[in-house]
Structures are given as C-alpha cells and as structure tokens.
Design an enzyme around this catalytic site. Structure first.
Site, PDB file in Angstrom:
ATOM      1  N   CYS A  87       0.841  -1.194   0.000  1.00  0.00           N
ATOM      2  CA  CYS A  87       0.000   0.000   0.000  1.00  0.00           C
ATOM      3  C   CYS A  87       0.885   1.257   0.000  1.00  0.00           C
ATOM      4  O   CYS A  87       1.595   1.495  -0.965  1.00  0.00           O
ATOM      5  CB  CYS A  87      -0.990  -0.024   1.157  1.00  0.00           C
ATOM      6  SG  CYS A  87      -2.342   1.175   0.939  1.00  0.00           S
ATOM      7  N   HIS A 191      -3.731  -4.332  -0.247  1.00  0.00           N
ATOM      8  CA  HIS A 191      -3.258  -4.932   1.002  1.00  0.00           C
ATOM      9  C   HIS A 191      -3.183  -6.445   0.828  1.00  0.00           C
ATOM     10  O   HIS A 191      -4.211  -7.135   0.877  1.00  0.00           O
ATOM     11  CB  HIS A 191      -4.203  -4.579   2.150  1.00  0.00           C
ATOM     12  CG  HIS A 191      -4.091  -3.166   2.613  1.00  0.00           C
ATOM     13  ND1 HIS A 191      -3.121  -2.753   3.504  1.00  0.00           N
ATOM     14  CD2 HIS A 191      -4.806  -2.065   2.285  1.00  0.00           C
ATOM     15  CE1 HIS A 191      -3.257  -1.454   3.722  1.00  0.00           C
ATOM     16  NE2 HIS A 191      -4.266  -1.012   2.997  1.00  0.00           N
ATOM     17  N   GLU A 193      -2.129  -8.521   2.930  1.00  0.00           N
ATOM     18  CA  GLU A 193      -2.496  -9.176   4.189  1.00  0.00           C
ATOM     19  C   GLU A 193      -4.008  -9.248   4.377  1.00  0.00           C
ATOM     20  O   GLU A 193      -4.478  -9.970   5.270  1.00  0.00           O
ATOM     21  CB  GLU A 193      -1.830  -8.455   5.366  1.00  0.00           C
ATOM     22  CG  GLU A 193      -2.459  -7.148   5.794  1.00  0.00           C
ATOM     23  CD  GLU A 193      -2.131  -5.970   4.893  1.00  0.00           C
ATOM     24  OE1 GLU A 193      -2.609  -4.861   5.203  1.00  0.00           O
ATOM     25  OE2 GLU A 193      -1.418  -6.153   3.888  1.00  0.00           O
TER      26      GLU A 193
END
Length: 211
Positions: A87, A191, A193
């Site tokens: 990001c 993102h 994650e």
C-alpha cells in the site's frame, strides 16, 4: 530466513507479519518474522517488507524519524535483499508523493503518487477489485489468474510513464497501477495481508523469489 517487517508507526504490521508466517508455513520454510524499527535487525534481514497506510507524507516522515532505519533498509536492499512494499509502502517507492504536500519518495520507480481520477466514483477506492496482468509477467504473479480479486483502500495512486515497472493494474474510474517491480524491489498497492488466498499466494511467491 530472516524477514524484517519495518515498524515506523504505520498500521497493519501484525497482520502483515501473520500473513508472512502463514505463507512460510505453507511452503515449509524455516522463517523468522520480526516487526522491528531496529536498524541492526533490518540490516541483517534476508527479506524486507514495508507496510504502510494513511498519508504518503506521514509515512515518509515516520520512517525518516527512526534513527538509522531508512539508511539500513536502503543499504540492505541495494545489497540484494528482496523488498516488498505494501500500500503506502509501495507508494514510497515512487519519486514523489503529492498528497497534501510534495514529499520525496525513494525514487526506485519513476512517477508520482497522485489523486485517483475517479470520474464521480466514491473515494477512497475501497474494497475488492480485479487484477489485470499478463500471465507469466513476473514471479510474484505465479499461481494467479487475471481477474483474481485483491483488497484496496486508497485515494492516491502511482502515475507513471514507465510501463516497464508495472506488472499488474486494476480499474476504478481510470487504470490504476496495482503492482510494480524492478530488480529485487516490488510493491502492491492493495493490502496483501487482507487479500485472502490471492494475498497469501503473492506473499509465498515473495518468500521464494530469487531476483
């Protein structure tokens, strides 16, 4: 394998570390993931991950405020350690950020981080969106299919004329750079994650990547 997740006061550090640990476990890799602002640990890391969320300037200033941290990161990456920006961590790879003020980036990728031209769409660009890429274009994309979805949260994006560093895009009012790579340095605007199986696949590819 020693993986440093750089802590400069940004968010999503724990979730990024957990994603890396899970990706390593799935691959059977003996990996130690450290969330750290210790320049010594970063300087000895085998792989470096730079998460980021919020404003470009805040992240850049936060990194610069940690004694020796940015210098250790740059030295280790210059020495060949694979780097992944997430990001705003990806955005910092650019030449400049134009959010609120003009802030220098790392200059690893040509271009500026500029407002998304959303053509009436709501900002931030938030939620799941499709990835567009050429299969086989880069090792980080191995195991993915064009049209797979990743999770985005941002109002600014990379604007560049250097298409050689762009390995995936998405669309939200305009074409948006979703992934970049040059040498041993790569980044995702989304993102990883938070991107479930797509994100874990990319993190696993990063851990196996030998640029």
């Amino acid at each position: 394998m020693r993986i440093a997740v750089i802590d400069y006061g940004s968010g999503n550090l724990a979730s990024a570390a957990r994603g890396l640990e899970l990706a390593a476990s799935r691959l059977g890799l003996d990996a130690t993931v450290s969330i750290t602002d210790d320049a010594g640990i970063v300087g000895d890391a085998d792989r470096i991950v730079l998460p980021g969320q919020g404003a470009f300037a805040d992240c850049a200033h936060g990194l610069a405020a940690r004694p020796g941290l940015a210098a250790a990161m740059h030295r280790r990456v210059e020495a060949g350690a694979p780097f992944l920006g997430i990001c705003v961590g990806m955005q910092l790879m650019a030449e400049r950020g134009l959010e609120h003020e003009t802030t220098p980036g790392f200059g690893w990728i040509r271009g500026d981080i500029a407002p998304i031209r959303a053509d009436g769409l709501r900002l931030p660009h938030m939620g799941w969106n499709e990835l567009a890429f050429t299969p086989g274009a880069h090792p980080l994309l191995e195991g993915l299919t064009p049209g797979d979805h990743a999770y985005f949260v941002h109002s600014y994006a990379l604007r560049t004329d250097d298409r050689s560093t762009v390995i995936a895009t998405t669309s939200y009012g305009e074409e948006i750079v979703a992934m970049v790579a040059t040498g041993n340095r790569a980044g995702t605007q989304f993102h990883v994650e938070k991107s479930q199986e797509v994100g874990l696949t990319i993190l696993g590819n990063f851990l196996r990547w030998m640029p």
